[in-house]
Each structure stands twice: as C-alpha cells, then as structure tokens.
Design a protein around this motif. Structure first.
Motif: not given
Length: 218
Positions: A47-61, A35-37, A43-45
């Motif tokens: 948003d969640e991946a975007g939040r994680k990506l932003a956290a990783i970039e912040s930690e890297r910086n 069944v396709p999402p 959109a929820a997926n």
C-alpha cells in the motif's frame, strides 16, 4: 553479573563487551534466520509503495508536458536561427580569408620592394660596415689606459690604497655602440632615400662615445 557499560549498538570496534552482549542475547545472532514478514506487513508495504508510485506518476504527468512544450519552442527557435547563423558564419569566414589574403599580398609586395632597394644600395654602406668591423677589433685590442690619482686610507686596515682610474667602462660602451652602429648601417640599405649617405654615416660615426674616458675603479 559483569557490567557491560561499554556496549553501544553501532559503535565502531569490537570488545569483550560485544561478545558478552551476544552471549546474553542482547544483540541478535548473525546466523539467526530472519523472521518473514506477516501478510499484514506485506500488504502495508504494498500500500505504501503504491501510494508513492501514484504520487510520482501524477507529478510526472503534470511536469513533463510543460517541459516538453518548452523544449519544442526552443527547437523551433533554433531551427529559425540556424540559416541566419550559418550565413553569418560563412560571411565571416569569407571576410577573414579576404583579410588574410590581402595582408599577405601587401606584405609580400613590400618585402619584394625592400629587397629591390637593398639590392641597389650605395656601395659606400658595405665599405663603412667593413671599416666598422676593423674599428671593433681595434677597440678590443686597444691597451687599457689607467692612472693613479692620489691615494686614500682604509679605515679598517689603516693602510694607504692607491686611487686608480681606467677606461674599461668607456671602452666597453664604445664596443657596444660600434655594434649598434653596424646594425643601423645595415638597415640603411633598405632605405629608399640614400642621398648624402656619406655625411649621414660620418655623423653617426662621430657620435660614438669616447673609449678613452677614465673612471674611478678603486
């Protein structure tokens, strides 16, 4: 209705209960279309991946600049130490080569002088060594000496057994001593001091063990 109590999702193995569960719709068919999402799920997926990506970039910086500074200081320290290390390494190699060269020179000079001394050794030493070879063969060819000194009774067989003494052990010890004396005389050729060599060799010869000493063998 048949019970299918042995059906447990994730269980290793395949049984009749597994087939019954598929027939009754308790587990999804393997060939069923996924069944396709929904747009909301997509959109929820995102948003969640975007939040994680932003956290990783912040930690890297935050972390990478600190690590880069540590690496820079280490590189500067290594660069400052390299000339001194290379100079110390060169000095050590030179000292090692000088030690090896002088050690070789001393060994060569000493060996040359020992050979010179040996070439000028007293002829009596060679005569003595030749005589030792004759003594060695005579000692081997010497007949065995044995004698009976009483008898004793075997406690198990109750037989009387003769008590035998012979010189086998003494003869073997004398043979070994003759060979050792030969090596000792050979080494005396390189001795710078060969004064009174005849008496020194005679003293060594007289110190040989007696080959006729009897010892109990039976």
């Amino acid at each position: 209705m048949l019970a299918i109590s042995d059906f447990r999702p994730g269980r290793v193995g395949f049984t009749v209960a597994d087939i019954l569960a598929k027939l009754r719709g308790l587990v999804p068919r393997e060939d069923a279309e996924p069944v396709p999402p929904t747009p909301e799920e997509r959109a929820a997926n995102r948003d969640e991946a975007g939040r994680k990506l932003a956290a990783i970039e912040s930690e890297r910086n935050r972390e990478l600049p600190r690590l880069a500074e540590v690496e820079r200081r280490a590189a500067e320290h290594l660069q400052a130490l390299t000339p001194a290390f290379l100079a110390a390494q060169k000095a050590h190699s030179a000292a090692q080569a000088a030690l090896f060269r002088r050690d070789h020179d001393f060994r060569y000079a000493a060996e040359s002088l020992r050979r010179q001394i040996e070439a000028s050794h007293e002829p009596i030493i060679d005569e003595f060594i030749d005589d030792l070879y004759r003594l060695f063969h005579a000692n081997i060819e010497q007949p065995r000496i044995w004698e009976q000194r009483g008898e004793w009774r075997d406690p198990y067989t109750r037989k009387r057994i003769a008590e035998i003494w012979d010189n086998s052990a003494a003869q073997f010890a004398r043979t070994k001593a003759i060979l050792a004396l030969r090596d000792q005389a050979e080494a005396m050729k390189s001795d710078p001091d060969q004064t009174d060599i005849e008496n020194r060799l005679a003293a060594l010869l007289l110190a040989l063990p007696d080959g006729n000493e009897l010892a109990k063998v039976v």
